[in-house]
Design a protein around this motif. Structure first.
Motif, PDB file in Angstrom:
ATOM      1  N   ILE A  32       0.850  -1.198   0.000  1.00  0.00           N
ATOM      2  CA  ILE A  32       0.000   0.000   0.000  1.00  0.00           C
ATOM      3  C   ILE A  32       0.895   1.262   0.000  1.00  0.00           C
ATOM      4  N   TYR A  35       2.178   2.391  -3.301  1.00  0.00           N
ATOM      5  CA  TYR A  35       1.200   2.940  -4.264  1.00  0.00           C
ATOM      6  C   TYR A  35       1.438   4.418  -4.484  1.00  0.00           C
ATOM      7  N   PRO A  37      -0.434   7.538  -6.104  1.00  0.00           N
ATOM      8  CA  PRO A  37      -1.744   7.932  -6.638  1.00  0.00           C
ATOM      9  C   PRO A  37      -1.630   8.624  -7.995  1.00  0.00           C
ATOM     10  N   LEU A  67      -6.032   2.292  -6.236  1.00  0.00           N
ATOM     11  CA  LEU A  67      -5.385   1.673  -5.073  1.00  0.00           C
ATOM     12  C   LEU A  67      -5.892   0.249  -4.867  1.00  0.00           C
ATOM     13  N   SER A 145      -4.445   1.965   4.442  1.00  0.00           N
ATOM     14  CA  SER A 145      -4.961   2.751   3.313  1.00  0.00           C
ATOM     15  C   SER A 145      -5.550   4.063   3.806  1.00  0.00           C
TER      16      SER A 145
END
Lengths: 268, 298
Positions: A32, A35, A37, A67, A145
């Motif tokens: 996570i 990631y 965006p 995501l 998250s």
């Protein structure tokens, strides 16, 4: 169900469970964390360094931009098969055949508990511990998250992913458990209990590697679970879950039935 | 209490037990004799419900051993021939676990403590660190601590030193007085002879001799090994009806009826006796009748 036995299982296997819970939680958090965006450039750059067939085999070829999709492809595409499978193999072996093989199962049977009750308790521990693992992963996934990318995770889809991955792992766990009940010898139990899940895993991996090997996927239980299809809403979650649940129940019932009637080689 | 009828249990290697028939009454101590792999353990395995029979039926207190295994265990104590515990547990932890599995925790605490004391069981360490003798003691405490009505004991003293063996025999005799039904499988003549009311000799899965007579024979006629300092007056022995057999110069085996021992002592008091040993071999002799050849080879 025998409570003292369930507690003993917990005590025997809590470390094993925690190792997997911690390890998989860290992996999930890292993924996570990775990631981006604004795009998935950094990760794809890294992947481009690897041979294409390997990337395909790992299921990283079609990474979704969101995501949830990112998690689905990187975490629920590969790691979710491998680590829980190892957990299931180790635990399955420990819960029944290990004690039958070394003779200590006789201690359990010298108490007023039927074989059905004992095996049910052992199988229940298998299912409950897997459920615990996935509940923690669910909480970690949502928690990390939310703290890093607020409001970006699609919680409903993430729940569906987790639920079906949990049921899939339980099915694998029950396969290991089943062979643990069938055989009286640790080696034979491992041959099937570990061999079959590993074959499923390899089929799924090789099946994704090249078009000519795609047929292999048909023979893998893991192919029932497809993270990306769940993301795209193409997968029929109810159907998949039902198939897994029925398989779990059949294997569990089979384990109990076979264990109930078999001869135990206890040199009493 | 225990009834076995036409019981046959075949293993794939051809061994097993065949058409076994015996009964053990309530309050009786029954001995199963025979060497390794004669079928003693298989017999107990059948009674414990570990293995289903190919033919025949075995019951304890009227309950089928294979079908009602869990109910039977409420009142059953068991010592396995091959000691296997949960090695990573501590001794006390294991005993607690077994008590919880039996669902009786407080009631029998005293019995358990008394047994631990009696057999000097070390309770603190981990089971995997225990010596084989300690493990045997643990098996004994585990089998007796819930005060069961029926006891199935497979080679219960195999790893005990003579002092502990005596304590075990005492325990069996006490339990017998309290009306317990006990089945002992053993290769040891001594402990069988001292504890059992009846004995069955098992050979290759068949019972070859089974009756009270085995036990009675050993009780009726006592045999003594006597060494004299000078040639004894054999006429005197003959006159009182004692049997004797010359083993070596001035060495005799003398036999006497169980109720004539005091007389024998009186007669021998006139002789110069150097050694006077009880020869508790009667049961062994019967045993050797069936196993003679094999035993001599071994």
């Amino acid at each position: 169900m025998s409570l003292p036995l369930l507690l003993k299982d917990l005590k025997n296997n809590i470390i094993l469970l925690l190792v997997f819970v911690v390890m998989m939680s860290i992996y999930l958090s890292v993924i996570i964390f990775m990631y981006d965006p604004s795009g998935i450039g950094a990760f794809m750059d890294m992947m481009s360094l690897l041979p294409v067939s390997l990337v395909n085999a790992l299921g990283f070829s079609t990474v979704d931009a969101g995501l949830t999709g990112f998690i689905a492809s990187l975490y629920y595409g590969f790691l979710i098969y491998l680590f829980p499978m190892v957990y299931c193999i180790i635990l399955g072996n420990r819960l029944v055949v290990k004690w039958v093989d070394d003779g200590s199962f006789a201690c359990l049977l010298s108490t007023p508990n039927s074989r059905i009750k004992i095996i049910f308790t052992q199988g229940l521990y298998m299912l409950l511990s897997i459920m615990f693992l996935f509940i923690i992963l669910y909480i970690v996934g949502i928690g990390v998250s939310a703290s890093l990318f607020k409001g970006v995770l699609d919680v409903l889809i993430f729940s569906k992913l987790n639920l079906s991955a949990c049921l899939m792992t339980m099915t694998i766990g029950m396969i290991c458990f089943f062979f643990s009940c069938v055989f009286n010898n640790t080696n034979l139990s491992l041959l099937f209990g570990a061999g079959i899940p590993i074959l499923f895993f390899l089929f799924d991996m090789f099946g994704g590697m090249a078009q000519s090997l795609a047929f292999l996927k048909k023979y893998s239980l893991y192919s029932l679970f497809n993270g990306l299809a769940i993301i795209k809403g193409e997968a029929n979650i109810t159907m998949i879950s039902t198939v897994f649940a029925v398989t779990i129940l059949l294997l569990f019932a089979g384990s109990i039935a076979i264990f109930q009637y078999k001869r135990l080689p206890i040199q009493g | 209490m225990i009834a076995v009828k036409d019981a046959t249990l075949k293993y794939s290697n051809g061994k097993g037990i065949f058409d076994l028939n015996f009964k053990v009454q309530k309050g009786e101590v029954f001995g199963c004799m025979g060497p390794e792999s004669a079928g003693k353990t298989t017999t107990i395995s059948m009674l414990m419900g570990f293995s289903r029979l190919n033919k025949g039926v075995a019951t304890i207190a009227g309950l089928n051993c294979a079908k009602k295994a869990a109910t039977i265990k409420k009142n059953l104590g068991y010592i396995p021939g091959e000691l296997a515990f949960f090695e990573n547990m501590r001794v006390n932890e294991f005993l607690n676990f077994m008590a919880h599995m039996r669902g009786k925790t407080q009631k029998n605490q005293k019995i358990r403590e008394a047994l631990i004391e009696r057999f000097e069981l070390e309770t603190r360490g981990k089971i995997e660190r225990l010596s084989i003798e300690m493990k045997q003691k643990l098996a004994i405490v585990t089998a007796f601590m819930h005060d069961p009505e029926v006891l199935l004991l497979d080679e219960p003293t195999s790893n005990l030193d003579p002092r502990m063996q005596t304590r075990f025999v005492d325990l069996i005799l006490e339990e017998k007085k309290r009306g317990k039904t006990i089945l002992i499988a053993s290769q040891k003549f001594g402990e069988i002879e001292r504890t059992c009311d009846r004995v069955a000799v098992i050979k290759e899965g068949h019972i070859v001799e089974q009756n009270e007579a085995i036990k009675l024979k050993s009780a009726e006629t006592k045999s003594y090994l006597v060494k004299f300092g000078a040639p004894p007056n054999l006429e005197e022995l003959k006159r009182y009806g004692f049997g004797f057999k010359k083993l070596a110069e001035n060495n005799y085996e003398i036999t006497a009826a169980g109720d004539h021992i005091d007389l024998l002592v009186k007669v021998l008091s006139k002789e110069k006796v150097i050694v006077f040993n009880s020869n508790a071999q009667t049961l062994e002799e019967i045993f050797l009748k069936y196993y003679g050849k094999e035993m001599q080879k071994a």
